[in-house]
Design an enzyme around this catalytic site. Structure first.
Site, PDB file in Angstrom:
ATOM      1  CB  VAL A  11      38.170  35.582  35.218  1.00  0.00           C
ATOM      2  CG1 VAL A  11      38.941  35.104  34.002  1.00  0.00           C
ATOM      3  CG2 VAL A  11      39.110  35.808  36.384  1.00  0.00           C
ATOM      4  NE  ARG A 262      68.321  32.808  37.973  1.00  0.00           N
ATOM      5  CZ  ARG A 262      67.459  33.160  37.032  1.00  0.00           C
ATOM      6  NH1 ARG A 262      66.404  32.424  36.779  1.00  0.00           N
ATOM      7  NH2 ARG A 262      67.675  34.237  36.321  1.00  0.00           N
ATOM      8  CB  CYS A 271      75.578  39.125  56.606  1.00  0.00           C
ATOM      9  SG  CYS A 271      77.095  40.038  56.817  1.00  0.00           S
TER      10      CYS A 271
HETATM   11  N1  LIG Z   1      38.884  37.479  40.268  1.00  0.00           N
HETATM   12  C1  LIG Z   1      40.146  37.621  39.902  1.00  0.00           C
HETATM   13  O1  LIG Z   1      40.726  38.698  39.979  1.00  0.00           O
HETATM   14  C2  LIG Z   1      40.915  36.441  39.331  1.00  0.00           C
HETATM   15  C3  LIG Z   1      42.166  36.679  38.745  1.00  0.00           C
HETATM   16  C4  LIG Z   1      42.868  35.607  38.208  1.00  0.00           C
HETATM   17  C5  LIG Z   1      42.324  34.325  38.258  1.00  0.00           C
HETATM   18  N2  LIG Z   1      41.116  34.122  38.861  1.00  0.00           N
HETATM   19  C6  LIG Z   1      40.582  32.747  38.842  1.00  0.00           C
HETATM   20  O2  LIG Z   1      39.628  32.661  37.776  1.00  0.00           O
HETATM   21  C7  LIG Z   1      38.532  31.806  38.145  1.00  0.00           C
HETATM   22  C8  LIG Z   1      37.228  32.574  38.078  1.00  0.00           C
HETATM   23  O3  LIG Z   1      37.287  33.620  39.022  1.00  0.00           O
HETATM   24  P1  LIG Z   1      36.124  34.689  39.156  1.00  0.00           P
HETATM   25  O4  LIG Z   1      36.587  35.661  40.191  1.00  0.00           O
HETATM   26  O5  LIG Z   1      35.728  35.194  37.827  1.00  0.00           O
HETATM   27  O6  LIG Z   1      34.947  33.759  39.760  1.00  0.00           O
HETATM   28  P2  LIG Z   1      33.418  34.126  40.024  1.00  0.00           P
HETATM   29  O7  LIG Z   1      32.975  33.278  41.147  1.00  0.00           O
HETATM   30  O8  LIG Z   1      33.264  35.615  40.078  1.00  0.00           O
HETATM   31  O9  LIG Z   1      32.679  33.656  38.681  1.00  0.00           O
HETATM   32  C9  LIG Z   1      32.513  32.332  38.311  1.00  0.00           C
HETATM   33  C10 LIG Z   1      31.213  32.234  37.510  1.00  0.00           C
HETATM   34  O10 LIG Z   1      31.082  30.934  36.970  1.00  0.00           O
HETATM   35  C11 LIG Z   1      29.712  30.598  36.941  1.00  0.00           C
HETATM   36  N3  LIG Z   1      29.575  29.143  36.756  1.00  0.00           N
HETATM   37  C12 LIG Z   1      29.835  28.153  37.629  1.00  0.00           C
HETATM   38  N4  LIG Z   1      29.613  26.949  37.060  1.00  0.00           N
HETATM   39  C13 LIG Z   1      29.217  27.178  35.785  1.00  0.00           C
HETATM   40  C14 LIG Z   1      28.854  26.348  34.686  1.00  0.00           C
HETATM   41  N5  LIG Z   1      28.847  25.002  34.790  1.00  0.00           N
HETATM   42  N6  LIG Z   1      28.519  26.932  33.522  1.00  0.00           N
HETATM   43  C15 LIG Z   1      28.527  28.272  33.403  1.00  0.00           C
HETATM   44  N7  LIG Z   1      28.843  29.128  34.412  1.00  0.00           N
HETATM   45  C16 LIG Z   1      29.199  28.580  35.587  1.00  0.00           C
HETATM   46  C17 LIG Z   1      29.179  31.159  38.260  1.00  0.00           C
HETATM   47  O11 LIG Z   1      27.778  31.338  38.250  1.00  0.00           O
HETATM   48  C18 LIG Z   1      29.950  32.493  38.333  1.00  0.00           C
HETATM   49  O12 LIG Z   1      29.213  33.562  37.757  1.00  0.00           O
HETATM   50  C19 LIG Z   1      38.863  31.271  39.549  1.00  0.00           C
HETATM   51  O13 LIG Z   1      39.546  30.054  39.412  1.00  0.00           O
HETATM   52  C20 LIG Z   1      39.818  32.341  40.099  1.00  0.00           C
HETATM   53  O14 LIG Z   1      40.678  31.808  41.092  1.00  0.00           O
HETATM   54  C21 LIG Z   1      40.392  35.151  39.376  1.00  0.00           C
END
Ligand SMILES: NC(=O)c1ccc[n+]([C@@H]2O[C@H](COP(=O)([O-])OP(=O)(O)OC[C@H]3O[C@@H](n4cnc5c(N)ncnc54)[C@H](O)[C@@H]3O)[C@@H](O)[C@H]2O)c1
Length: 320
Positions: A11, A262, A271
């Site tokens: 993300v 909703r 049915c």
């Molecule tokens: N991957 C997706 O498609 C997606 C889509 C929507 C929402 N999300 C949500 O977004 C969030 C992130 O997902 P992601 O897939 O990018 O996760 P990820 O695990 O790929 O990346 C998270 C990153 O955060 C870093 N990190 C952890 N603690 C840290 C800190 N204190 N300071 C700096 N960096 C730190 C880690 O090293 C890692 O690189 C999650 O909550 C996920 O559920 C993900």
């Protein structure tokens, strides 16, 4: 704007790339030294079409920095996007430890910010269960910053709706933008990065924004599971599954529409219960495993029971 992106995973990297494309300056912070080094070199630490190109172009313009810590950037940044992971614990519950850690780090860091500056807007983008902002994030920020939001910092929750594989296109054409805020208008700065995105914006309390993300994802998961169950039954009966679903999807009046979505009464009538029962029985006979179809009637029965209890609970004592 100068924007810190904390957590440069899937993300964080995608959002940073798109914000660079929009002309903002990004400080990419990740605790992984490898990821921080990749950001510093203008390379994407993740594989997603388009992300590497945008990061490289922003880096070439001098608008992308990488680091393992926030450091002095907290002093003059406009906003920090928190995109750290929220994985599952072994028992399935949500692990908020990364969120807590980064909230505490940011709380400590904002103490050094000049109170005369406008607040640093901390935008949490990680997926979190309803109540997490109010019960976990805010208390940790309050404790470490030594002050309530509104002074040196402000807080928003902005769930992410990107899909892997089409993340850049989804960023610029999102289905919607949902902004959870502490009080109406407290996250106006966030609207600045939504400018030009052609999507409805919903500004709501934290818990509503948190819940919307789970309502969306569970519905998407349900759609996939449902379509696959229909597909398995069709295959077992020598019926082409794709043809069935093409016709199903062509019905945008009753099938792909707001109808039947909703919260309110259970279903009934002559049915739906009969046909769902017959379909589940047919799947059993065919030897097709169908946990979704099998449980629809049980879910409906739970809802009836809930309504009866609610009516009882809301009656005045001794009332009728
Ligand atoms: N991957 C997706 O498609 C997606 C889509 C929507 C929402 N999300 C949500 O977004 C969030 C992130 O997902 P992601 O897939 O990018 O996760 P990820 O695990 O790929 O990346 C998270 C990153 O955060 C870093 N990190 C952890 N603690 C840290 C800190 N204190 N300071 C700096 N960096 C730190 C880690 O090293 C890692 O690189 C999650 O909550 C996920 O559920 C993900």
């Amino acid at each position: 704007m100068k924007i810190i992106v904390c957590g440069f995973g899937y993300v964080g990297a995608t959002v940073a790339a798109c914000l660079l494309r929009e002309g903002h300056s990004i400080v990419g912070v990740d605790i992984s030294p490898d990821k921080a080094a990749a950001i510093s070199a203008g390379r994407s630490p993740i594989h997603e079409p388009g992300v590497n190109g945008f990061l490289r172009a922003g880096h070439a313009d001098g608008r992308l920095l990488g680091s393992t810590e926030v450091g002095d950037h907290v002093l003059d940044a406009d906003m920090a996007l928190i995109c750290v992971g929220t994985p599952s614990k072994p028992n399935g519950s949500l692990d908020l430890s990364y969120v807590v850690k980064i909230a505490r780090q940011m709380g400590e860091a904002v103490r050094r910010r000049d109170p005369a500056r406008s607040p640093l807007l901390l935008v949490f983008r990680s997926t979190m269960l309803p109540g997490s902002m109010d019960k976990v994030v805010l208390p940790n920020l309050l404790e470490t910053a030594g002050e309530a939001p509104g002074g040196r910092y402000e807080v928003a929750y902005n769930p992410e709706f990107l899909r892997e594989g089409t993340a850049i296109a989804d960023y610029f054409a999102p289905p919607k933008t949902v902004i959870g805020e502490r009080a109406p208008g407290t996250s106006k700065k966030l609207l600045g990065i939504c400018d030009g995105l052609d999507a409805p914006i919903f500004e709501v309390p934290f818990a509503v924004a948190e819940m919307v993300k789970y309502a969306d994802n569970s519905f998407h998961a349900l759609k996939v599971a449902y379509a696959n169950e229909v597909g398995r039954l069709a295959l077992s009966l020598d019926i082409p599954p794709q043809r069935v679903m093409e016709i199903f999807l062509a019905d945008t009046k009753l099938n792909i529409s707001p109808y039947y979505l909703r919260p309110g009464t259970p279903f009934g009538g002559s049915c739906l219960p009969k046909d769902v029962r017959a379909l589940a029985a047919c799947m059993r006979e065919q030897g097709v495993s169908a946990p979704v179809m099998e449980n629809i009637l049980a879910s409906n029965a739970s809802h009836k029971q809930f309504l009866v209890q609610e009516i009882g609970r809301r009656l005045p004592v001794g009332g009728r």
